[in-house]
Design an enzyme around this catalytic site. Structure first.
Site, mmCIF file in Angstrom:
data_model
loop_
_atom_site.group_PDB
_atom_site.id
_atom_site.type_symbol
_atom_site.label_atom_id
_atom_site.label_comp_id
_atom_site.label_asym_id
_atom_site.label_seq_id
_atom_site.Cartn_x
_atom_site.Cartn_y
_atom_site.Cartn_z
ATOM 1 N N HIS A 15 0.788 -1.461 -0.088
ATOM 2 C CA HIS A 15 -0.025 -0.191 0.014
ATOM 3 C C HIS A 15 0.940 1.222 -0.084
ATOM 4 O O HIS A 15 0.561 2.370 -0.747
ATOM 5 C CB HIS A 15 -0.893 -0.085 1.186
ATOM 6 C CG HIS A 15 -1.661 -1.178 1.143
ATOM 7 N ND1 HIS A 15 -2.938 -0.942 1.163
ATOM 8 C CD2 HIS A 15 -1.710 -2.480 1.442
ATOM 9 C CE1 HIS A 15 -3.634 -2.212 1.262
ATOM 10 N NE2 HIS A 15 -2.928 -3.169 1.425
ATOM 11 N N ASP A 72 -6.793 5.260 1.648
ATOM 12 C CA ASP A 72 -6.662 3.932 1.247
ATOM 13 C C ASP A 72 -8.325 3.353 1.404
ATOM 14 O O ASP A 72 -8.790 3.755 2.314
ATOM 15 C CB ASP A 72 -5.801 3.139 1.953
ATOM 16 C CG ASP A 72 -5.344 1.788 1.600
ATOM 17 O OD1 ASP A 72 -6.217 1.212 0.931
ATOM 18 O OD2 ASP A 72 -3.972 1.721 1.613
ATOM 19 N N GLN A 111 13.131 -5.542 -6.304
ATOM 20 C CA GLN A 111 12.279 -6.280 -7.198
ATOM 21 C C GLN A 111 12.070 -5.717 -8.678
ATOM 22 O O GLN A 111 12.167 -6.552 -9.539
ATOM 23 C CB GLN A 111 11.015 -6.861 -6.461
ATOM 24 C CG GLN A 111 10.065 -7.658 -7.230
ATOM 25 C CD GLN A 111 9.040 -8.130 -6.549
ATOM 26 O OE1 GLN A 111 9.307 -8.861 -5.505
ATOM 27 N NE2 GLN A 111 7.681 -7.920 -6.726
ATOM 28 N N TRP A 123 -0.592 -7.879 -5.727
ATOM 29 C CA TRP A 123 -1.140 -7.170 -6.779
ATOM 30 C C TRP A 123 0.039 -6.118 -7.304
ATOM 31 O O TRP A 123 0.347 -6.335 -8.678
ATOM 32 C CB TRP A 123 -2.564 -6.330 -6.545
ATOM 33 C CG TRP A 123 -2.927 -5.623 -7.983
ATOM 34 C CD1 TRP A 123 -3.004 -4.169 -8.256
ATOM 35 C CD2 TRP A 123 -3.095 -6.359 -9.032
ATOM 36 N NE1 TRP A 123 -3.348 -4.110 -9.416
ATOM 37 C CE2 TRP A 123 -3.529 -5.437 -9.908
ATOM 38 C CE3 TRP A 123 -3.043 -7.809 -9.396
ATOM 39 C CZ2 TRP A 123 -3.908 -5.662 -11.177
ATOM 40 C CZ3 TRP A 123 -3.728 -8.153 -10.577
ATOM 41 C CH2 TRP A 123 -3.976 -7.079 -11.578
ATOM 42 N N SER A 175 3.219 -7.149 -7.132
ATOM 43 C CA SER A 175 4.125 -7.792 -7.624
ATOM 44 C C SER A 175 3.503 -8.509 -8.973
ATOM 45 O O SER A 175 4.368 -8.708 -10.259
ATOM 46 C CB SER A 175 4.424 -9.101 -6.800
ATOM 47 O OG SER A 175 5.080 -8.595 -5.431
ATOM 48 N N ASP A 200 -6.382 -10.799 -1.063
ATOM 49 C CA ASP A 200 -6.778 -10.762 -2.717
ATOM 50 C C ASP A 200 -6.011 -11.754 -3.511
ATOM 51 O O ASP A 200 -6.479 -11.814 -4.419
ATOM 52 C CB ASP A 200 -6.433 -9.383 -3.099
ATOM 53 C CG ASP A 200 -5.013 -8.852 -2.952
ATOM 54 O OD1 ASP A 200 -4.562 -9.139 -1.699
ATOM 55 O OD2 ASP A 200 -4.201 -8.217 -3.574
HETATM 56 C C1 UDX Z 1 -0.338 -7.231 -0.122
HETATM 57 C C2 UDX Z 1 -1.562 -7.530 -1.177
HETATM 58 O O1 UDX Z 1 -1.565 -8.820 -1.280
HETATM 59 C C3 UDX Z 1 -1.436 -6.633 -2.285
HETATM 60 O O2 UDX Z 1 -2.222 -7.164 -3.351
HETATM 61 C C4 UDX Z 1 -2.038 -5.424 -1.878
HETATM 62 O O3 UDX Z 1 -2.187 -4.470 -2.884
HETATM 63 C C5 UDX Z 1 -1.062 -4.883 -0.745
HETATM 64 O O4 UDX Z 1 -0.846 -5.897 0.107
HETATM 65 P P1 UDX Z 1 2.214 -7.417 -0.460
HETATM 66 O O5 UDX Z 1 2.582 -8.802 0.285
HETATM 67 O O6 UDX Z 1 3.250 -6.290 0.115
HETATM 68 O O7 UDX Z 1 0.608 -7.060 -0.578
HETATM 69 O O8 UDX Z 1 2.611 -7.832 -1.932
HETATM 70 P P2 UDX Z 1 2.713 -6.801 -3.338
HETATM 71 O O9 UDX Z 1 1.414 -5.957 -3.569
HETATM 72 O O10 UDX Z 1 3.255 -7.509 -4.393
HETATM 73 O O11 UDX Z 1 3.742 -5.858 -2.876
HETATM 74 C C6 UDX Z 1 5.387 -5.975 -2.551
HETATM 75 C C7 UDX Z 1 5.987 -4.928 -3.032
HETATM 76 O O12 UDX Z 1 7.522 -5.165 -2.215
HETATM 77 C C8 UDX Z 1 6.272 -5.051 -4.392
HETATM 78 O O13 UDX Z 1 6.052 -3.666 -4.839
HETATM 79 C C9 UDX Z 1 7.637 -5.474 -4.675
HETATM 80 O O14 UDX Z 1 8.486 -4.898 -5.722
HETATM 81 C C10 UDX Z 1 8.214 -5.152 -3.198
HETATM 82 N N1 UDX Z 1 9.343 -6.162 -2.962
HETATM 83 C C11 UDX Z 1 9.007 -7.503 -2.864
HETATM 84 C C12 UDX Z 1 10.721 -5.858 -3.092
HETATM 85 O O15 UDX Z 1 11.123 -4.460 -3.315
HETATM 86 N N2 UDX Z 1 11.522 -6.666 -2.802
HETATM 87 C C13 UDX Z 1 11.421 -7.958 -2.494
HETATM 88 O O16 UDX Z 1 12.446 -8.638 -2.000
HETATM 89 C C14 UDX Z 1 9.930 -8.129 -2.331
#
Ligand code: UDX
Length: 487
Positions: A22, A126, A369, A387, A389, A408
């Site tokens: 978020h 949010d 990432q 989302w 990712s 989600d």
């Molecule tokens: C959760 C939900 O599943 C997501 O859909 C919602 O919108 C927010 O909360 P999360 O587990 O944080 O999210 O996953 P994701 O939405 O994929 O966000 C993770 C973020 O961390 C991504 O932007 C990714 O680039 C970043 N990341 C992850 C890194 O920068 N490095 C890493 O090693 C892992």
């Protein structure tokens, strides 16, 4: 001659749910609005504020924009892990009780804070803080909602009421594979197990289910809904949402949209990378990737909330090694739980795996990432289907294996596998034989097929953020509407 009224420069208060996915996407939105000359106050709990200062270049990045303020909330907000629905409820409850009185103090016309800054003209919250809608409407400030999830997951949350009425949830017995009929537009491919994980509750009075259902329905009360997606990806589902929330701004994928607008603002010179990580990024993995052949590496990361047991970790590891495919694996320091183990022992398992992995892979605690997914050596992503990712992978044309953890993610993974056909859905299994089989299917057997479809969708994503593309135009409309609301 009549006095001409100077247009007020918009001052937007952005209030994200304080978790990585978020904070990340809403900071990207903040930066896009800064590029249009808006003042932004970005409201986060103190611990998130400190982590952003520690792990990102947020201060130098935003120093070029006049009027960006990273504002801490007062103490009293839950700071524990957020890996279950109960944790989410604790965090929401603490935010609701701390944030609203604080906002009231902040936005009172004569407050100290308001005396030193220009008044807030719009709030972007949010979309799970309906108390903020009540407050914004009470003080007469326009409010827009931002949802960080996909349109398909949002629509599933929106439909919880209908699912309960029709008796499709709660599930009974083992009917997780039964088709779900009450999420309109998804009848052809949605099963019980593809609904957001919180729908698996056996009791429909479960607090997290009630909160998500109520909060999602409340969206219709906001002046508009901003979504991090693009029309060519989720058009049919967006049309369903639009029946209830007519004013939708689909402006995603935000990470790519920001990059492209920054490049245009800097006359196409390479923009600064805008990492918003809450953990320290280990950038050495990029040098390791530089030494690997094109599209040969599987990137493995389960995001910021998922936790795994020692047994699950071992199944994953054995499946990875047996597949023969090279991998870059993110194991967050706080992601291994084992109720029977002391913490020290869990740590040593991570170290043991790291040592045993050297031949075939590379492990880090947290990766840059976006840069990893854009690297030519990366040919697949084993993800938890968060989302952000998912969008980051889509934009780089990287096919996915999905192992959704919660919320989600169960719905996103179904769309990746069954609707967009850019990956394989491994949900609800954790078996080294299946892991090995799916990795080989994605990275070897059907590699070209998956890459082709993933590239076609990536092209649509890129088109949406080009000038005259749908997300590009919607962002311009959003900027224009916020200006109008501010006068
Ligand atoms: C959760 C939900 O599943 C997501 O859909 C919602 O919108 C927010 O909360 P999360 O587990 O944080 O999210 O996953 P994701 O939405 O994929 O966000 C993770 C973020 O961390 C991504 O932007 C990714 O680039 C970043 N990341 C992850 C890194 O920068 N490095 C890493 O090693 C892992």
């Amino acid at each position: 001659m009549g006095e001409t009224q100077l247009p007020v420069s918009p001052h937007v208060l952005i209030f994200p749910f304080p978790a990585q996915g978020h904070v990340n996407s809403m900071l990207k939105l903040a930066e896009l609005l800064c590029l249009s000359g808006f003042k932004i106050t970005y409201l986060v709990p103190k611990n998130i504020h400190q982590r952003l200062l520690l792990h990102t270049n947020i201060e130098s990045r935003f120093s070029q924009y006049q009027g960006f303020c990273l504002q801490s909330l007062p103490d009293g907000i839950y700071e524990g892990s957020v890996s279950t629905g109960d944790d989410v409820v604790k965090l929401c409850d603490s935010l609701n009780s701390v944030a609203v009185p604080f906002l009231r103090e902040l936005l009172t016309p004569k407050s100290d804070w308001n005396n030193t800054k220009s008044p807030i003209t719009t709030i972007i919250a949010d979309g799970i803080f309906s108390v903020v809608i009540d407050f914004a409407q009470e003080i007469g400030v326009p409010i827009l909602y931002f949802r960080t999830i996909s349109a398909c997951a949002f629509w599933a949350y929106f439909s919880i009421h209908e699912l309960i009425e029709a008796g499709e949830i709660p599930f009974s017995g083992n009917d997780m594979d039964l088709a779900i009929k009450k999420v309109k537009g998804m009848e052809a491919y949605l099963r019980g197990r593809d609904l957001p994980s919180f729908c698996r509750a056996t009791d429909i009075g479960n607090p997290i289910l009630k909160i998500l259902s109520k909060e999602t329905r409340e969206t219709a009360r906001a002046n508009g809904l901003i979504m991090n997606t693009f029309d060519d990806l989720e058009g049919p589902i967006l049309s369903q949402i639009q029946i209830h929330c007519p004013n939708i701004y689909t402006i995603g994928p935000l990470h790519a949209h920001l990059k492209s607008r920054l490049a245009a603002a800097n006359s196409n010179s390479a923009p600064n990378t805008s990492s918003n990580s809450l953990w320290a990024e280990d950038r050495n993995c990029i040098q390791w990737l530089d030494q690997q052949p094109s599209k040969s590496v599987l990137y493995v990361s389960f995001g910021s909330h998922a936790v795994v047991t020692k047994e699950q970790l071992m199944e994953f590891w054995q499946g990875l090694v047996n597949s023969g495919v090279k991998f870059l694996w993110v194991i967050r320091p706080d992601s291994i739980v084992d109720q029977n183990d002391e913490e020290g022992k869990s740590k040593s398992i991570q170290e043991e795996l790291e040592a045993a992995t050297k031949e075939r892979g590379y492990m880090v605690g947290w990766a840059p990432q976006e840069q990893v997914l854009a690297h030519p050596a990366v040919g697949g992503f084993w993800t938890h289907s968060g989302w952000n990712s998912t969008l980051e992978s889509i934009m780089e044309g990287v096919p996915m294996i999905c192992w959704p953890y919660f919320a989600d993610q169960q719905t996103n993974s179904r769309f990746v596998g069954e609707v967009w056909k850019i990956g394989l859905d491994m949900k609800d299994t954790c078996d080294k034989v299946i892991v090995e089989k799916m990795i080989r299917e994605l990275m070897v057997i059907k590699k070209d097929e998956f890459l082709k479809t993933a590239n076609e969708i990536a092209k649509l994503g890129r088109k949406s953020i080009e000038q005259d593309g749908s997300s590009y135009c919607n962002l311009d409309r959003l900027i224009q509407d916020i200006r109008l609301m501010s006068n």
